[in-house]
Design a protein around this motif. Structure first.
Motif, short mmCIF file in Angstrom:
data_model
loop_
_atom_site.label_atom_id
_atom_site.label_comp_id
_atom_site.label_asym_id
_atom_site.label_seq_id
_atom_site.Cartn_x
_atom_site.Cartn_y
_atom_site.Cartn_z
N UNK A 1 0.84 -1.32 0.09
CA UNK A 1 -0.07 0.18 0.03
C UNK A 1 0.76 1.08 -0.16
N UNK A 2 0.31 2.19 -0.78
CA UNK A 2 1.30 3.53 -1.08
C UNK A 2 2.26 3.61 -1.91
N UNK A 3 2.63 2.39 -2.40
CA UNK A 3 4.09 2.31 -3.39
C UNK A 3 3.21 2.41 -4.87
N UNK A 4 4.19 2.73 -5.67
CA UNK A 4 3.87 2.99 -6.99
C UNK A 4 5.14 2.40 -7.69
N UNK B 1 1.64 2.39 -14.64
CA UNK B 1 2.02 2.41 -13.23
C UNK B 1 1.11 1.49 -12.30
N UNK B 2 1.83 0.87 -11.45
CA UNK B 2 1.33 -0.35 -10.87
C UNK B 2 1.15 0.20 -9.32
N UNK B 3 -0.18 0.47 -9.02
CA UNK B 3 -0.52 0.96 -7.42
C UNK B 3 -0.44 0.03 -6.39
N UNK B 4 0.36 -0.08 -5.61
CA UNK B 4 0.14 -1.12 -4.60
C UNK B 4 -0.94 -1.02 -3.74
N UNK C 1 12.49 8.71 -23.73
CA UNK C 1 13.39 7.71 -23.02
C UNK C 1 12.42 6.82 -22.44
N UNK C 2 13.15 5.60 -21.81
CA UNK C 2 12.42 4.51 -21.01
C UNK C 2 12.55 4.96 -19.86
N UNK C 3 11.80 4.90 -18.85
CA UNK C 3 11.88 5.06 -17.32
C UNK C 3 11.41 4.18 -16.66
N UNK C 4 11.76 3.89 -15.39
CA UNK C 4 11.18 2.99 -14.43
C UNK C 4 11.39 3.39 -12.97
N UNK C 5 10.61 3.10 -12.13
CA UNK C 5 10.83 3.60 -10.65
C UNK C 5 10.02 2.80 -9.75
N UNK C 6 10.32 3.13 -8.60
CA UNK C 6 9.58 2.69 -7.49
C UNK C 6 9.71 3.73 -6.41
N UNK C 7 8.37 4.29 -6.00
CA UNK C 7 8.41 5.41 -5.19
C UNK C 7 7.11 5.36 -4.26
N UNK C 8 7.06 6.47 -3.33
CA UNK C 8 5.91 6.26 -2.04
C UNK C 8 5.10 7.33 -2.73
N UNK C 9 3.74 7.13 -2.57
CA UNK C 9 2.69 8.23 -3.04
C UNK C 9 1.32 7.78 -2.24
N UNK C 10 1.44 7.88 -0.94
CA UNK C 10 0.36 7.20 -0.22
C UNK C 10 -0.80 8.11 -0.08
#
Length: 282
Positions: free
Chosen positions: A89-92, A112-115, A192-201
């Motif tokens: 939860x809260x992760x993207x 985008x994958x919303x946890x 460009x191709x981007x990837x990330x893991x971040x918090x967006x709660x």
């Protein structure tokens, strides 16, 4: 086994196809050669034979991300991903294309994958931007658990369409309707191709109602076996739906589509975006 037959033979076909694609070595790219870290420092880890595996981690200090060293104007991008397991939860977790955002008129194509909390499905959020304008979202649940095995997520981008695929199954097609006077399609700016893991709660899980449980950190997502095809004779140039893929797309849209901007009367009470009147003509 009852679940496998819930939607009949098409469901069985989709499951088998997904297993075959996700277990294969779809690409053989070296992350060091093709990508560079964008943020997160040591939280971006490249490893494995031939440097073909990468992990991103998120803790209270920072998330992490990477991008391609080169820009691309059209092509096909495939990436195998395994998402954050357990309470996410809260992760993207993301995989997307983007042009230079500093211009204020950037183009973008998003996975985008919303946890979510343990036991609840991820929301797969897709969007398209053209000249700085977005608001073209479709969201899905998946027909498998994306945290237990790797699955292949693909973007086909050519002058006629953008196709989002999961294990070779199309889930969304966004077409270029400029021949009908609709000038909303990313086609001039390399990305460009981007990837990330971040918090967006504040918004990612149930509209921000469920917050990140930092006791579960660090959260980790995994990437591997990427493939980038921009070759002049690549199949991506003329990629489109055939009868089989059209049926798969309809199956996904019927059973797993949970939000479509072209059906959001409350949000677009004055007028829907102009391409919506053609969106059913896939």
């Amino acid at each position: 086994m009852g679940t496998l037959y819930r939607h009949g033979k098409m469901f069985v076909l989709m499951v088998l196809l997904g297993l075959m694609v996700s277990s294969s070595a779809y690409g053989a790219g070296n992350f060091y050669d093709t990508f560079e870290s964008t943020f997160g420092g040591h939280r971006v880890q490249i490893f494995g034979l031939g440097n073909r595996d990468l992990s991103l981690s998120l803790d209270q200090g920072s998330g992490s991300g990477f991008r391609s060293k080169k820009e691309y104007l059209f092509g096909r991008i495939d990436m195998q991903m395994k998402l954050v397991a357990g309470n996410s939860a809260g992760t993207v977790t993301t995989l997307y294309l983007s042009s230079d955002q500093s211009t204020g008129r950037h183009d973008e194509i998003d996975f985008e994958f919303l946890g979510n909390v343990s036991g609840q499905p991820y929301t797969l959020h897709t969007n398209v931007f053209s000249q700085g304008q977005g608001n073209r979202e479709q969201q899905f649940h998946l027909w498998f658990d994306p945290t237990t095995n790797f699955h292949t997520y693909s973007i086909v981008w050519n002058p006629k369409l953008i196709m989002f695929l999961v294990d070779e199954t199309p889930i969304r097609v966004f077409r270029n309707y400029e021949n009908r006077g609709i000038m909303f399609f990313p086609k001039n700016q390399p990305q460009r191709i981007y990837a990330s893991l971040w918090e967006a709660d504040d918004w990612a899980t149930q509209g921000g109602l469920v917050k990140t449980d930092w006791s579960k950190a660090p959260f980790k997502a995994f990437y591997r076996n990427f493939n980038i095809d921009t070759s002049t004779n690549g199949a991506w140039k003329n990629h489109d739906l055939d009868a089989t893929s059209r049926n798969r797309l309809r199956w996904v849209q019927k059973n797993y589509l949970i939000y479509d901007y072209c059906s959001d009367w409350k949000r677009f009470s004055q007028a829907f975006p102009p391409e919506c009147k053609h969106s059913k003509l896939l």
